[in-house]
Scaffold this active site. Structure first.
Site, PDB file in Angstrom:
ATOM      1  N   THR A 185      -3.026   2.770  29.086  1.00  0.00           N
ATOM      2  CA  THR A 185      -3.679   3.318  27.899  1.00  0.00           C
ATOM      3  C   THR A 185      -5.180   3.221  28.111  1.00  0.00           C
ATOM      4  O   THR A 185      -5.657   2.321  28.801  1.00  0.00           O
ATOM      5  CB  THR A 185      -3.354   2.495  26.643  1.00  0.00           C
ATOM      6  N   LYS A 439     -13.062   1.151   3.610  1.00  0.00           N
ATOM      7  CA  LYS A 439     -12.724   0.713   2.263  1.00  0.00           C
ATOM      8  C   LYS A 439     -13.976   0.713   1.415  1.00  0.00           C
ATOM      9  O   LYS A 439     -14.910  -0.026   1.678  1.00  0.00           O
ATOM     10  CB  LYS A 439     -12.083  -0.677   2.301  1.00  0.00           C
ATOM     11  N   TRP A 444      -9.322   2.825  -0.402  1.00  0.00           N
ATOM     12  CA  TRP A 444      -9.322   3.317   0.956  1.00  0.00           C
ATOM     13  C   TRP A 444      -9.689   4.811   1.035  1.00  0.00           C
ATOM     14  O   TRP A 444      -9.320   5.598   0.184  1.00  0.00           O
ATOM     15  CB  TRP A 444      -7.915   3.017   1.468  1.00  0.00           C
TER      16      TRP A 444
END
Ligand code: AMP
Length: 542
Positions: A185, A439, A444
């Site tokens: 990854t 936030k 959110w």
């Protein structure tokens, strides 16, 4: 009582054998440096794969040893995939866009024994060879005639190796859980982590991707994988296409070149293609400027990052269906696909514009759940959001040579690091990476939704939203924009006015900053860690 069915092991070898016997006459066309239209068949490819396997067999490798590639999407890379995996070795595909230190790190971590590389990557390899003492040889993917001078120790020419090999080879019988491929990854923090695929997972994933509502690959298709073979096995297409008998068209180093992609599509009759949003921007820009069309192209799969609506609407004009796919290296990669375009009649224009942006519905074989910070499972109501967890037979159960990872903290589940909602019909929508969540006053804000609206502005080339300290709300979104060539006069006032009525008022960014370019990872994802660092001393205008 057990069923009385044969316990045949699922293997990549069986894909190769089927591809040769049943679909042997189907073509593979490749763009390479020495031949812009290399053309041969699956039968030729797998004969050469046996010759290559004979060549490799002389190296004295043990089962499970890693053979790496630093290569573009082309027929030689395809042959290397199969020769390595079906011989019982592991084909470790390396992303050449990683930083050289990351490339040498993963070569050493994977303990790669031999590396097959395109001549384009010689400077990279020569620069790191001294750091990789375990590598026993470098095989340059070219012919003798084009073999370049190189300082690499024990460099060999690929075509010489193939030519010397016998055309028959006894493939070993492999247990289906044997590893066949390895991909790291390209995380934005820490070292890259290795995902080790098995023959079984690879074959099941290839089956699943071929389903009609997924990539829907059949023998009538001509498939152009623009998504690289060095990043999650080109989303399984090198396996699914020989299974289905679809013609393969490989773009080589030209995956970012709109003119070559358009020419390949038109000359080879490409019906389906797969790639990240950036490559489609390049193709669409070329089509607009040249007036060319892509009439054979029926659908494109877009994944790897959120796809702006503007790409879909541009493709609509060319009669091309855009299907969003979501997945990860850890998931082979496909997890969900958005097939809403095939039920277009069910939606009003406004509903369709919303639903088609979502990550799609889980494909059979992938289970999903969303959980709150306290670990409570959230409802599939399209509103509640949570950390997205998945499980299934082509999802990694742990990272290579890494015993503990937070992602596997809950037994039997993999935590994706994405935050998502799932609606009652199973449409999952990615709203953020866990670490990018904003936030504001405890509430959110989805940075991806805000970015989607921003990139739909006709003067915007690219946009990113990050959470930034605010004395009253603790965090507010800061929008960072790259103007496009028509948008040099775009200012903050015009940009912010664009959000009116498109998203909740309080989601509208607090401020806009304009930059010449945004930082990206090796796989083209926005690097928000770097952006947050760059803007750490920024203050919102009062
Ligand atoms: P990679 O392992 O490099 O393929 O990256 C996987 C990550 O890419 C996912 O966890 C998502 O954050 C992102 N990603 C992939 N597909 C999509 C998509 N359709 N929409 C939004 N983000 C995506």
């Amino acid at each position: 009582m057990n069923g009385l069915m044969m316990n045949v092991q699922l293997s990549v070898t069986s894909i190769m054998e089927h591809g040769e016997r049943v679909n042997g006459a189907t073509e593979i066309v490749s763009y390479t440096r020495d031949n812009h239209r290399h053309r041969y068949t699956y039968r030729d490819a797998f004969r050469r794969t046996r010759q290559l396997a004979n060549g490799i067999a002389g190296w004295g490798l043990a089962q499970g040893d890693r053979i790496a590639t630093l290569a573009w999407n082309d027929y030689r890379h395809f042959e290397t995939y199969y020769a390595a995996a079906c011989s019982g070795y592991v084909c470790h595909t390396i992303n050449p866009r990683l930083f050289p230190e990351q490339v040498s790190y993963i070569i050493n971590h994977a303990e790669d024994q031999y590396i097959f590389l395109d001549p384009d990557f010689l400077p990279l390899a020569e620069g790191i060879a001294g750091e990789c003492p375990g590598v026993k040889g470098w095989i340059v993917l070219t012919s003798e005639e084009h073999m370049p001078e190189t300082s690499l120790p024990n460099a060999q020419c690929y075509e010489t190796l193939v030519a010397a090999g016998d055309t028959s080879f006894d493939w070993p019988q492999l247990d289906e859980n044997t590893a066949c491929a390895l991909c790291y990854t390209s995380g934005t923090t820490g070292h890259p982590k290795g995902v080790l695929y098995s023959h079984r997972s690879t074959m099941l994933h290839a089956y699943a991707t071929m389903m009609p509502d997924a990539m829907g690959i059949s023998s009538k298709d001509v498939v152009l994988p623009i998504v690289p073979m060095f990043h999650v096995n080109a989303w399984g297409t090198p396996y699914s296409c020989p299974m289905a008998g679809a013609k393969l068209v490989f773009p080589g180093s030209k995956m970012g070149d709109g003119a070559t992609l358009a020419a390949l599509i038109n000359e080879e009759g490409v019906t389906m293609s797969a790639g990240v949003p950036t490559v489609w921007l390049g193709l669409i820009a070329y089509l607009k400027s040249s007036g060319m069309r892509v009439d054979s192209l029926n659908r494109v799969i877009v994944g790897g990052a959120a796809c702006p609506l503007s790409i879909m609407e541009d493709f609509d004009k060319y009669g091309v269906e855009t299907r969003v796919g979501w997945g990860m290296t850890e998931m082979s990669p496909l997890g969900s696909i958005n097939s809403s375009p095939s039920s277009r009649e069910r939606y009003s224009d406004a509903e369709f514009a919303k639903v088609r942006l979502k990550g799609g519905r889980p494909i059979f074989g992938v289970e999903m759940k969303i959980v709150s910070d306290s670990g409570e499972e959230q409802p599939w109501d399209g509103v509640a959001f949570g950390s997205l967890k998945v499980r299934g037979p082509w999802i990694c159960s742990s990272y290579y040579k890494l015993d503990n990872s937070d992602a596997h903290a809950e037994p039997g589940w993999f935590e994706t690091g994405d935050v998502a909602t799932i609606d009652p019909e199973g449409y999952m929508a990615i709203t953020d990476r866990t670490k990018d969540v904003i936030k504001s006053g405890g509430e959110w804000i989805s940075s991806i939704e805000v970015e989607n609206v921003a990139t739909d502005h006709p003067k915007v080339a690219e946009a990113a939203v990050i959470g930034h300290f605010h004395p009253k709300w603790s965090e507010r979104p800061l929008l960072i924009v790259v103007r496009n060539s028509d948008g040099q006069d775009l200012d903050a006032e015009e940009m912010l006015a664009w959000f009116d009525g498109k998203i909740a008022k309080w989601w509208t960014p607090e401020a806009v900053e304009f930059v010449d370019e945004l930082p990206h990872t090796a796989t083209g994802k926005l690097q928000k860690v770097e952006l947050r660092e760059k803007f750490k001393d920024y203050s919102f205008p009062s």
